[in-house]
Design a protein around this motif. Structure first.
Motif, short mmCIF file in Angstrom:
data_model
loop_
_atom_site.label_atom_id
_atom_site.label_comp_id
_atom_site.label_asym_id
_atom_site.label_seq_id
_atom_site.Cartn_x
_atom_site.Cartn_y
_atom_site.Cartn_z
N ALA A 206 1.40 50.00 19.43
CA ALA A 206 1.40 50.59 20.76
C ALA A 206 1.96 52.02 20.77
N GLY A 207 2.33 52.51 19.59
CA GLY A 207 2.83 53.87 19.50
C GLY A 207 4.31 54.02 19.77
N ARG A 208 5.03 52.92 19.77
CA ARG A 208 6.46 52.98 19.97
C ARG A 208 7.17 53.21 18.63
N ARG A 209 8.38 53.72 18.68
CA ARG A 209 9.17 53.95 17.47
C ARG A 209 10.08 52.76 17.22
N LEU A 210 9.93 52.15 16.07
CA LEU A 210 10.72 50.97 15.73
C LEU A 210 12.09 51.40 15.23
N SER A 211 13.14 50.94 15.93
CA SER A 211 14.50 51.34 15.58
C SER A 211 15.16 50.36 14.61
N GLY A 212 14.85 49.08 14.72
CA GLY A 212 15.46 48.12 13.82
C GLY A 212 15.26 46.69 14.28
N ILE A 213 15.51 45.77 13.35
CA ILE A 213 15.38 44.33 13.60
C ILE A 213 16.67 43.66 13.19
N ARG A 214 17.12 42.71 13.99
CA ARG A 214 18.29 41.89 13.65
C ARG A 214 17.93 40.42 13.72
N ILE B 221 12.85 46.50 5.21
CA ILE B 221 13.11 47.93 5.39
C ILE B 221 13.75 48.21 6.75
N MET B 222 13.38 47.39 7.73
CA MET B 222 13.81 47.66 9.11
C MET B 222 14.96 46.79 9.57
N VAL B 223 15.38 45.81 8.77
CA VAL B 223 16.45 44.92 9.21
C VAL B 223 17.78 45.67 9.22
N ARG B 224 18.62 45.35 10.19
CA ARG B 224 19.84 46.13 10.40
C ARG B 224 21.11 45.30 10.38
N ASN B 225 21.06 44.08 9.84
CA ASN B 225 22.29 43.31 9.70
C ASN B 225 22.26 42.50 8.41
N VAL B 226 23.45 42.14 7.94
CA VAL B 226 23.57 41.49 6.63
C VAL B 226 22.88 40.14 6.60
#
Length: 234
Positions: free
Chosen positions: A58-66, A129-134
């Motif tokens: 959709a053209g959005r910027r992906l910031s991260g996944i938890r 690559i996009m995950v943001r937690n341990v």
């Protein structure tokens, strides 16, 4: 060259009893308590992957996944807070496991078992690559290690059974979170759920979106089951 030939080529389908047994096993896991709490992490991974993929499309910027130990997850993307892009991004989560399961059923219908397993691995690597937690990173690494081990170290028969188990689990397991969502909503415990976000974005009642989730997940289960069982009945 041999790797690519094997990747896109076909493999021998498992005997009919294997298809049935893996389906029953998936159903038992989904209907259980403790096994479901562990296995539900897989549904969460695909749920958040659905949000992430549609956000990018959709053209959005992906910031991260938890990904959290209670099997919840969050995908954060940046862009317009309203509009079709945000609507489709919010819609994607609950229906993603069932639609992926349906796609996998189509692959199994053409006996592309190796391709299915490596598609799973590629998705996990992209999410890593996009995950943001341990916890999320560990979950993806462990799940990926299992997939790679099955793909490289086991016989074709084990790989086939594993591929069918994954597919059955996504199809059957995609339905239960929707019923869990509605139970939480009925108790006032899910005011920020995907359905409620969709309600705010579209001015359509949240229960309507829950029904949409049910239609897609149950429809995928029915169609996927037909595809996989047709091959062993006829």
């Amino acid at each position: 060259m041999d790797f690519w030939s094997e990747l896109i080529g076909t493999q021998t389908a498992p005997p009919p009893p294997v298809v049935l047994v893996t389906g029953v096993l998936a159903l038992v896991v989904v209907l259980s308590h403790t096994p479901w709490r562990v296995a539900r992490n897989i549904i969460t991974i695909v749920h958040e992957a659905g949000h992430a993929l549609v956000a990018l499309l959709a053209g959005r910027r992906l910031s991260g996944i938890r990904l959290h130990s209670d099997t919840s997850g969050v995908t954060v993307s940046r862009g317009r807070p309203t509009g079709p892009g945000m609507v489709f991004t919010s819609l994607a989560g609950y229906i993603a496991p069932s639609l992926v399961g349906l796609g996998f059923a189509a692959l199994l219908g053409t006996d592309r078992i190796t391709l299915l397993l490596w598609v799973c691995t590629a998705v996990l690597l992209a999410m890593l690559i996009m995950v943001r937690n341990v916890y999320g990173a560990l979950l993806l690494l462990v799940t990926g290690a299992v997939l790679v081990s099955v793909s490289l170290l086991t016989t074709s028969g084990v790989q086939a059974a594993f591929a069918y188990l994954i597919t059955w689990f996504l199809l059957v397991g995609g339905v239960r979170p929707v019923s869990e969502l509605q139970r939480k909503r009925s108790r006032g415990r899910a005011r920020d759920s995907d359905a409620d976000q969709l309600a705010r974005l579209t001015s359509t009642p949240a229960i309507t979106w829950v029904l949409v989730f049910f239609v897609v997940t149950l429809g995928s289960l029915g169609l996927g089951t037909t595809w996989m069982l047709t091959g062993i009945v006829f």
